[in-house]
Design a protein around this motif. Structure first.
Motif, PDB file in Angstrom:
ATOM      1  N   SER A  35       4.979  -6.115  -4.397  1.00  0.00           N
ATOM      2  CA  SER A  35       4.298  -4.616  -4.681  1.00  0.00           C
ATOM      3  C   SER A  35       5.039  -4.567  -6.020  1.00  0.00           C
ATOM      4  O   SER A  35       4.530  -3.589  -6.773  1.00  0.00           O
ATOM      5  CB  SER A  35       4.440  -3.658  -3.907  1.00  0.00           C
ATOM      6  N   PHE A  36       5.988  -4.893  -6.317  1.00  0.00           N
ATOM      7  CA  PHE A  36       6.664  -4.733  -7.804  1.00  0.00           C
ATOM      8  C   PHE A  36       6.208  -5.779  -8.778  1.00  0.00           C
ATOM      9  O   PHE A  36       6.189  -5.564  -9.797  1.00  0.00           O
ATOM     10  CB  PHE A  36       8.375  -4.680  -7.436  1.00  0.00           C
ATOM     11  N   HIS A  37       6.119  -7.053  -8.291  1.00  0.00           N
ATOM     12  CA  HIS A  37       5.849  -8.189  -9.163  1.00  0.00           C
ATOM     13  C   HIS A  37       4.699  -8.159  -9.713  1.00  0.00           C
ATOM     14  O   HIS A  37       4.383  -7.951 -11.129  1.00  0.00           O
ATOM     15  CB  HIS A  37       6.070  -9.346  -8.325  1.00  0.00           C
ATOM     16  N   ALA A  38       3.471  -7.985  -8.881  1.00  0.00           N
ATOM     17  CA  ALA A  38       2.064  -7.901  -9.550  1.00  0.00           C
ATOM     18  C   ALA A  38       1.916  -6.830 -10.597  1.00  0.00           C
ATOM     19  O   ALA A  38       1.294  -7.139 -11.635  1.00  0.00           O
ATOM     20  CB  ALA A  38       1.250  -7.937  -8.288  1.00  0.00           C
ATOM     21  N   ALA A  98       0.892  -1.339   0.127  1.00  0.00           N
ATOM     22  CA  ALA A  98       0.096   0.081   0.286  1.00  0.00           C
ATOM     23  C   ALA A  98       0.954   1.483   0.099  1.00  0.00           C
ATOM     24  O   ALA A  98       0.386   2.116  -0.799  1.00  0.00           O
ATOM     25  CB  ALA A  98      -1.081  -0.140   1.193  1.00  0.00           C
ATOM     26  N   LEU A  99       1.949   1.297   0.783  1.00  0.00           N
ATOM     27  CA  LEU A  99       2.749   2.411   0.968  1.00  0.00           C
ATOM     28  C   LEU A  99       3.769   2.683  -0.323  1.00  0.00           C
ATOM     29  O   LEU A  99       4.061   3.833  -0.565  1.00  0.00           O
ATOM     30  CB  LEU A  99       3.612   2.291   2.036  1.00  0.00           C
ATOM     31  N   LEU A 100       4.098   1.509  -0.939  1.00  0.00           N
ATOM     32  CA  LEU A 100       5.201   1.709  -2.011  1.00  0.00           C
ATOM     33  C   LEU A 100       4.370   1.901  -3.480  1.00  0.00           C
ATOM     34  O   LEU A 100       4.927   2.344  -4.116  1.00  0.00           O
ATOM     35  CB  LEU A 100       5.965   0.279  -2.109  1.00  0.00           C
ATOM     36  N   GLY A 101       3.240   1.349  -3.353  1.00  0.00           N
ATOM     37  CA  GLY A 101       2.518   1.316  -4.810  1.00  0.00           C
ATOM     38  C   GLY A 101       2.538   2.486  -5.367  1.00  0.00           C
ATOM     39  O   GLY A 101       2.880   2.347  -6.686  1.00  0.00           O
ATOM     40  N   PRO A 102       1.953   3.594  -5.057  1.00  0.00           N
ATOM     41  CA  PRO A 102       1.779   4.796  -5.817  1.00  0.00           C
ATOM     42  C   PRO A 102       3.383   5.259  -6.251  1.00  0.00           C
ATOM     43  O   PRO A 102       3.379   5.745  -7.381  1.00  0.00           O
ATOM     44  CB  PRO A 102       1.374   5.902  -4.985  1.00  0.00           C
ATOM     45  N   SER A 148      -2.381   0.159  -4.804  1.00  0.00           N
ATOM     46  CA  SER A 148      -2.528   0.918  -3.456  1.00  0.00           C
ATOM     47  C   SER A 148      -3.762   1.456  -2.842  1.00  0.00           C
ATOM     48  O   SER A 148      -3.796   1.232  -1.647  1.00  0.00           O
ATOM     49  CB  SER A 148      -1.267   2.052  -3.714  1.00  0.00           C
ATOM     50  N   ILE A 149      -4.538   1.944  -3.636  1.00  0.00           N
ATOM     51  CA  ILE A 149      -5.784   2.280  -2.893  1.00  0.00           C
ATOM     52  C   ILE A 149      -6.496   1.136  -2.254  1.00  0.00           C
ATOM     53  O   ILE A 149      -6.977   1.228  -1.082  1.00  0.00           O
ATOM     54  CB  ILE A 149      -6.679   2.957  -4.005  1.00  0.00           C
ATOM     55  N   GLY A 150      -6.509   0.065  -2.882  1.00  0.00           N
ATOM     56  CA  GLY A 150      -7.227  -1.363  -2.300  1.00  0.00           C
ATOM     57  C   GLY A 150      -6.324  -1.554  -1.020  1.00  0.00           C
ATOM     58  O   GLY A 150      -6.853  -2.057   0.008  1.00  0.00           O
ATOM     59  N   VAL A 158      -0.773   3.738 -13.197  1.00  0.00           N
ATOM     60  CA  VAL A 158      -2.315   3.579 -12.730  1.00  0.00           C
ATOM     61  C   VAL A 158      -2.346   2.191 -12.159  1.00  0.00           C
ATOM     62  O   VAL A 158      -3.257   2.291 -11.111  1.00  0.00           O
ATOM     63  CB  VAL A 158      -2.840   3.715 -14.262  1.00  0.00           C
ATOM     64  N   LEU A 159      -1.870   1.420 -12.646  1.00  0.00           N
ATOM     65  CA  LEU A 159      -1.961   0.069 -11.942  1.00  0.00           C
ATOM     66  C   LEU A 159      -1.504   0.163 -10.509  1.00  0.00           C
ATOM     67  O   LEU A 159      -2.004  -0.552  -9.349  1.00  0.00           O
ATOM     68  CB  LEU A 159      -1.398  -1.204 -12.594  1.00  0.00           C
ATOM     69  N   SER A 160      -0.380   0.744 -10.331  1.00  0.00           N
ATOM     70  CA  SER A 160       0.235   0.775  -8.938  1.00  0.00           C
ATOM     71  C   SER A 160      -0.766   1.757  -7.905  1.00  0.00           C
ATOM     72  O   SER A 160      -0.874   1.366  -6.927  1.00  0.00           O
ATOM     73  CB  SER A 160       1.655   1.531  -8.930  1.00  0.00           C
TER      74      SER A 160
END
Length: 405
Positions: free
Chosen positions: A115-118, A56-60, A350-352, A344-346
């Motif tokens: 968080s990088f792979h998906a 969640a924290l790294l995603g954006p 992250s929002i979810g 966009v995917l990240s």
């Protein structure tokens, strides 16, 4: 061209299925180990935090790097980090009994790598498959994921019971290495980077955020998905606990619930592959949420002797899940340029995932005070209401037509 992209996906999925299988074995085995040794909802919720918060924290921010980096190489490095963390924790369990904080730390590292792979995998799909095949490929992905989740818990509890948690973790190392080997055999073309005066993290981040906000139907469904995550995601940690505390069953019964949930996902993924593009993407998502909500509500009221009924309800939840995940991802892939898709995917991921820790924080005290069934019941009510809202919104306004549905 069309034959080539199918061959590419066969190679990728043939490796990923083993990686996802061993990861499912690890995930269930760790949750069951914590459930069996502590019996504490609070411990399970902390484990959930460790598993969700890094993503969640790294995603954006990952999205910006992902649109710069080679997506194939990113997947391989992420899988290697996951393999190394499994190796460390597996060796630790073989020689000693690590503290809870060591387990939490390894879960945190695995989550950061995931968080990088998906998103790199999802962002690579438009670089391989034709646009009209995105929903079908999403169905394939759900099918692979679901098949692994059927076998994973059963194999995980079998290996865990016969040997140790350490051995399950070492098998995960082999799964990640096999996935990397298959990726070495395929070629994924990188999208052409945007023309900017100089590399600027802030500018690229802002462009990605603006791109996400530009497609209002995706934004609406993402907000609905976030609310859904608050109430439904804690259940992933609570399935073993309800099996143990409410139905008074052991590890094999808990793995059976995971297996029937996975069997339902296989059926749902197969149906999605066959019925792709028959209906609007939002129709599939509304049906999914309605079915999940219905099953959760009933799970919250069944008696302690009705384990078989709970298994059937778990199957329904599993079958409904791909009908949301697959069309949602296909909708996103259709709506954004490949060069911005990673960001966009990240953001979406992250929002979810940011919503998930909120759910975990709420679920822990509720379950400790009122019991695990209370969370199942009220989460079902909320999820069903979200499904009804999406159905009424998109079918009354026709806004989804913007996405070519």
């Amino acid at each position: 061209m069309h034959r080539q992209w199918k061959k590419t996906f066969v190679l990728i999925f043939s490796g990923q299925i083993f990686s996802i299988l061993t990861s499912a074995m690890v995930q269930f085995s760790i949750i069951w180990h914590l459930t069996e040794t502590t019996g504490s909802a609070a411990v399970l919720m902390v484990a959930g935090f460790a598993g969700f918060l890094p993503q969640a924290l790294l995603g954006p921010f990952i999205g910006v790097w992902l649109d710069r980096w080679n997506r194939k190489l990113t997947m391989m490095v992420a899988d290697s980090v996951i393999a190394f963390s499994s190796l460390v924790l597996g060796a630790w369990f073989l020689w000693a009994d690590p503290s809870l904080w060591i387990v939490y730390a390894i879960l945190f590292i695995r989550s950061a790598a995931t968080s990088f792979h998906a998103p790199s995998f999802q962002a690579a799909i438009p670089l391989i498959a034709p646009e009209e095949q995105y929903t079908k490929v999403a169905g394939w992905h759900q099918l692979v994921f679901s098949a692994s989740n059927v076998l994973g818990p059963a194999l995980g509890i079998a290996v865990y019971s016969a040997t140790s948690l350490g051995m399950v973790l070492l098998l995960d190392v082999a799964g990640a290495l096999l996935a990397n080997l298959m990726l070495l055999l395929v070629k994924i073309h990188q999208p052409k980077p945007e023309a900017v005066q100089a590399p600027s993290f802030r500018k690229e981040f802002t462009l990605g955020w603006k791109a996400f906000l530009s497609v209002k139907p995706v934004v609406t469904i993402t907000v609905a998905m976030a609310v859904f995550s608050v109430f439904f995601m804690p259940l992933a940690m609570l399935f073993p606990l309800i099996t143990l505390s409410h139905f008074n069953r052991g590890g094999y019964s808990a793995s059976l619930i995971e297996a029937v949930f996975g069997m339902g996902m296989i059926l749902g993924g197969a149906l999605l592959s066959v019925l792709a593009s028959k209906w609007r993407d939002s129709t599939y998502m509304s049906l999914s949420l309605g079915a999940i909500g219905f099953a959760c509500v009933l799970s919250g009221v069944v008696g302690s002797e009705a384990f078989l009924a709970f298994a059937v309800l778990s199957f329904i939840m599993g079958a409904a899940a791909p009908l949301f995940n697959g069309p949602y991802m296909a909708m996103i892939q259709k709506s954004y340029e490949p060069g911005k898709l990673g960001r966009v995917l990240s953001f979406v991921t992250s929002i979810g995932l940011l919503a998930s820790p909120i759910g975990l924080a709420l679920a822990g005290p509720v379950v400790e005070r009122f019991g695990v069934q209370m969370w199942f019941f009220w989460s079902g009510i909320v999820v069903a209401v979200i499904g009804i809202y999406l159905f009424l919104k998109f079918h009354s306004t026709g806004k989804e037509q913007r996405l070519g549905q």
